[in-house]
Design an enzyme around this catalytic site. Sequence first.
Site, PDB file in Angstrom:
ATOM      1  N   LEU A   1      -3.749  24.257 -22.746  1.00  0.00           N
ATOM      2  CA  LEU A   1      -3.304  23.011 -22.107  1.00  0.00           C
ATOM      3  C   LEU A   1      -3.151  23.220 -20.603  1.00  0.00           C
ATOM      4  CD1 LEU A   1      -0.668  21.692 -24.680  1.00  0.00           C
ATOM      5  CD2 LEU A   1      -3.095  21.121 -24.462  1.00  0.00           C
TER       6      LEU A   1
ATOM      7  N   SER B   1      -1.836  18.378 -20.793  1.00  0.00           N
ATOM      8  CA  SER B   1      -1.135  17.950 -22.016  1.00  0.00           C
ATOM      9  C   SER B   1      -1.054  16.445 -22.158  1.00  0.00           C
ATOM     10  CB  SER B   1       0.296  18.511 -22.006  1.00  0.00           C
ATOM     11  OG  SER B   1       1.028  17.901 -20.953  1.00  0.00           O
TER      12      SER B   1
ATOM     13  N   ARG C   1      -1.324  25.138 -19.133  1.00  0.00           N
ATOM     14  CA  ARG C   1       0.112  25.305 -18.890  1.00  0.00           C
ATOM     15  C   ARG C   1       0.861  23.984 -18.791  1.00  0.00           C
ATOM     16  NH1 ARG C   1       0.632  30.742 -17.618  1.00  0.00           N
ATOM     17  NH2 ARG C   1      -1.323  31.788 -17.198  1.00  0.00           N
ATOM     18  N   GLY C   2       0.331  22.998 -19.504  1.00  0.00           N
ATOM     19  CA  GLY C   2       0.993  21.686 -19.542  1.00  0.00           C
ATOM     20  C   GLY C   2       0.262  20.649 -18.703  1.00  0.00           C
TER      21      GLY C   2
ATOM     22  N   TYR D   1       8.069  39.346 -21.231  1.00  0.00           N
ATOM     23  CA  TYR D   1       8.481  37.939 -21.196  1.00  0.00           C
ATOM     24  C   TYR D   1      10.001  37.893 -21.312  1.00  0.00           C
ATOM     25  CZ  TYR D   1       3.587  36.518 -22.209  1.00  0.00           C
ATOM     26  OH  TYR D   1       2.231  36.307 -22.171  1.00  0.00           O
TER      27      TYR D   1
HETATM   28  N1  LIG Z   1      -2.768  37.185 -21.781  1.00  0.00           N
HETATM   29  C1  LIG Z   1      -2.258  36.519 -20.772  1.00  0.00           C
HETATM   30  O1  LIG Z   1      -2.460  36.867 -19.613  1.00  0.00           O
HETATM   31  C2  LIG Z   1      -1.422  35.296 -21.050  1.00  0.00           C
HETATM   32  C3  LIG Z   1      -1.024  34.482 -19.981  1.00  0.00           C
HETATM   33  C4  LIG Z   1      -0.270  33.356 -20.265  1.00  0.00           C
HETATM   34  C5  LIG Z   1       0.065  33.053 -21.570  1.00  0.00           C
HETATM   35  N2  LIG Z   1      -0.325  33.864 -22.593  1.00  0.00           N
HETATM   36  C6  LIG Z   1       0.050  33.579 -23.993  1.00  0.00           C
HETATM   37  O2  LIG Z   1      -0.466  32.329 -24.382  1.00  0.00           O
HETATM   38  C7  LIG Z   1       0.590  31.489 -24.839  1.00  0.00           C
HETATM   39  C8  LIG Z   1       0.272  30.055 -24.487  1.00  0.00           C
HETATM   40  O3  LIG Z   1       0.070  29.970 -23.077  1.00  0.00           O
HETATM   41  P1  LIG Z   1       0.616  28.803 -22.197  1.00  0.00           P
HETATM   42  O4  LIG Z   1       2.043  28.620 -22.500  1.00  0.00           O
HETATM   43  O5  LIG Z   1       0.229  29.011 -20.803  1.00  0.00           O
HETATM   44  O6  LIG Z   1      -0.201  27.617 -22.811  1.00  0.00           O
HETATM   45  P2  LIG Z   1      -0.380  26.117 -22.714  1.00  0.00           P
HETATM   46  O7  LIG Z   1      -0.465  25.654 -24.129  1.00  0.00           O
HETATM   47  O8  LIG Z   1      -1.502  25.830 -21.797  1.00  0.00           O
HETATM   48  O9  LIG Z   1       0.912  25.503 -22.007  1.00  0.00           O
HETATM   49  C9  LIG Z   1       2.107  25.391 -22.720  1.00  0.00           C
HETATM   50  C10 LIG Z   1       3.036  24.430 -21.990  1.00  0.00           C
HETATM   51  O10 LIG Z   1       2.469  23.127 -21.980  1.00  0.00           O
HETATM   52  C11 LIG Z   1       3.495  22.148 -22.089  1.00  0.00           C
HETATM   53  N3  LIG Z   1       3.153  21.180 -23.157  1.00  0.00           N
HETATM   54  C12 LIG Z   1       3.083  19.848 -23.004  1.00  0.00           C
HETATM   55  N4  LIG Z   1       2.724  19.264 -24.150  1.00  0.00           N
HETATM   56  C13 LIG Z   1       2.571  20.209 -25.047  1.00  0.00           C
HETATM   57  C14 LIG Z   1       2.208  20.189 -26.414  1.00  0.00           C
HETATM   58  N5  LIG Z   1       1.929  19.094 -27.087  1.00  0.00           N
HETATM   59  N6  LIG Z   1       2.148  21.355 -27.049  1.00  0.00           N
HETATM   60  C15 LIG Z   1       2.395  22.519 -26.399  1.00  0.00           C
HETATM   61  N7  LIG Z   1       2.745  22.583 -25.086  1.00  0.00           N
HETATM   62  C16 LIG Z   1       2.830  21.423 -24.422  1.00  0.00           C
HETATM   63  C17 LIG Z   1       4.771  22.891 -22.358  1.00  0.00           C
HETATM   64  O11 LIG Z   1       5.463  22.987 -21.138  1.00  0.00           O
HETATM   65  P3  LIG Z   1       6.883  22.270 -21.000  1.00  0.00           P
HETATM   66  O12 LIG Z   1       7.675  22.717 -22.212  1.00  0.00           O
HETATM   67  O13 LIG Z   1       7.423  22.752 -19.706  1.00  0.00           O
HETATM   68  O14 LIG Z   1       6.580  20.791 -21.029  1.00  0.00           O
HETATM   69  C18 LIG Z   1       4.336  24.271 -22.762  1.00  0.00           C
HETATM   70  O15 LIG Z   1       5.268  25.261 -22.412  1.00  0.00           O
HETATM   71  C19 LIG Z   1       1.839  32.041 -24.179  1.00  0.00           C
HETATM   72  O16 LIG Z   1       3.004  31.699 -24.878  1.00  0.00           O
HETATM   73  C20 LIG Z   1       1.561  33.522 -24.205  1.00  0.00           C
HETATM   74  O17 LIG Z   1       1.890  34.032 -25.491  1.00  0.00           O
HETATM   75  C21 LIG Z   1      -1.079  34.966 -22.340  1.00  0.00           C
END
Ligand SMILES: NC(=O)c1ccc[n+]([C@@H]2O[C@H](COP(=O)([O-])OP(=O)(O)OC[C@H]3O[C@@H](n4cnc5c(N)ncnc54)[C@H](OP(=O)(O)O)[C@@H]3O)[C@@H](O)[C@H]2O)c1
Length: 331
Positions: free
Chosen positions: A206, A212, A208-209, A56
């Site tokens: 979420l 959300s 990825r937003g 990352y």
């Molecule tokens: N194992 C794997 O293959 C894999 C793949 C992907 C992720 N991950 C892990 O999982 C974690 C979470 O994944 P993700 O970022 O895709 O998850 P997510 O929670 O689905 O999406 C996060 C994004 O949603 C938006 N968002 C809008 N409202 C929110 C709120 N109230 N709280 C949090 N986010 C909000 C933000 O984007 P904006 O800031 O742009 O608005 C934030 O960056 C990653 O950080 C990583 O550590 C693992």
Amino acid sequence: MEQRNLGRSGPRVSALGLGTMGMSDLYGPADDTESVNTIHAALDAGVTLLDTGDFYGAGHNEMLIARALRGRDRNDVTISVKFGSLRDPEGGWGGHDGRPQAVRNYLAYSLRRLDTDHIDVYRPSRLDPSVPVEETIGAIAEQVKAGRVRHIGLSEVGAETIRRAHAVHPISDLQIEYSLLSRGVETEILATCRELGIGVTAYGVLSRGLLSGHWTPDRQLTSGDFRGSSPRFSRDNLAANLRLVEALRGVARSRGATVAQVAIAWVLSRGGDVVPLVGARRRDRLTESLGALELTLDPDDLAAIERAVPAGAAAGTRYAGPLMQHLDSER
Ligand SMILES: NC(=O)c1ccc[n+]([C@@H]2O[C@H](COP(=O)([O-])OP(=O)(O)OC[C@H]3O[C@@H](n4cnc5c(N)ncnc54)[C@H](OP(=O)(O)O)[C@@H]3O)[C@@H](O)[C@H]2O)c1
């Protein structure tokens, strides 16, 4: 904060973990100071699980975590690190390397970047199809013996790979996308994990937003934002997916909650062996996410959520075609 176990063999962690990926990569520019403040706010609220990947931001994310943990007690935090995904200087992706010598190399760099002598959960980010999973897990198991790794996890692999890996060394948890829009894990993978006593760290809760409640169709994405090439955000699919979000908003309103809180609470409700990772990269988003812990969904709520976002309702696959090829979990 409520605590949950990462499987029978894994650590006990807060019921919500913080995923820090978006603080370094894939979702457009982020602010390091706000990222560190968000990690501090999460720790202060009782979050004990931080999830990262060495790829990352090509190491940036691990250094950010090290900066955030300076002056804090390392033993209060469970750090989960994914390795194996290859990057290039432009931020492009070059497949996966799970060879034992690569495992040792990745670990050496991660320990240095994280400024720590051990990683709590270490996992290959994807299955390297050219290396038997037994060899990759065996190499991590040697590091467990050496005290540099505490637990072994997996990411985005299917039932057969889970069984093969677990036969080499107990697996604490499988990290996999799991949300109202991504329920493929329910077909076979979740049952396999439960049979073997393996926990689940759910990411993309979420979507990825998208899920959300804050996403708008006119949002401009910078180049390199993962969502620019994600089928679920494509022009063809976005309108249909946002209609699902609006239906969910109706359920959220009836509970005095936000869409994001309902989406996270739904994942929390899947079982005590499921730990959602929230991807907040700002303190306001973190506060909203943590509010999901206050929301208990009763059977009527769950039925209303199911009507709003039925299983399989998402338009578009969760990754673009070439990236789907890397998902052993989708075979
Ligand atoms: N194992 C794997 O293959 C894999 C793949 C992907 C992720 N991950 C892990 O999982 C974690 C979470 O994944 P993700 O970022 O895709 O998850 P997510 O929670 O689905 O999406 C996060 C994004 O949603 C938006 N968002 C809008 N409202 C929110 C709120 N109230 N709280 C949090 N986010 C909000 C933000 O984007 P904006 O800031 O742009 O608005 C934030 O960056 C990653 O950080 C990583 O550590 C693992």
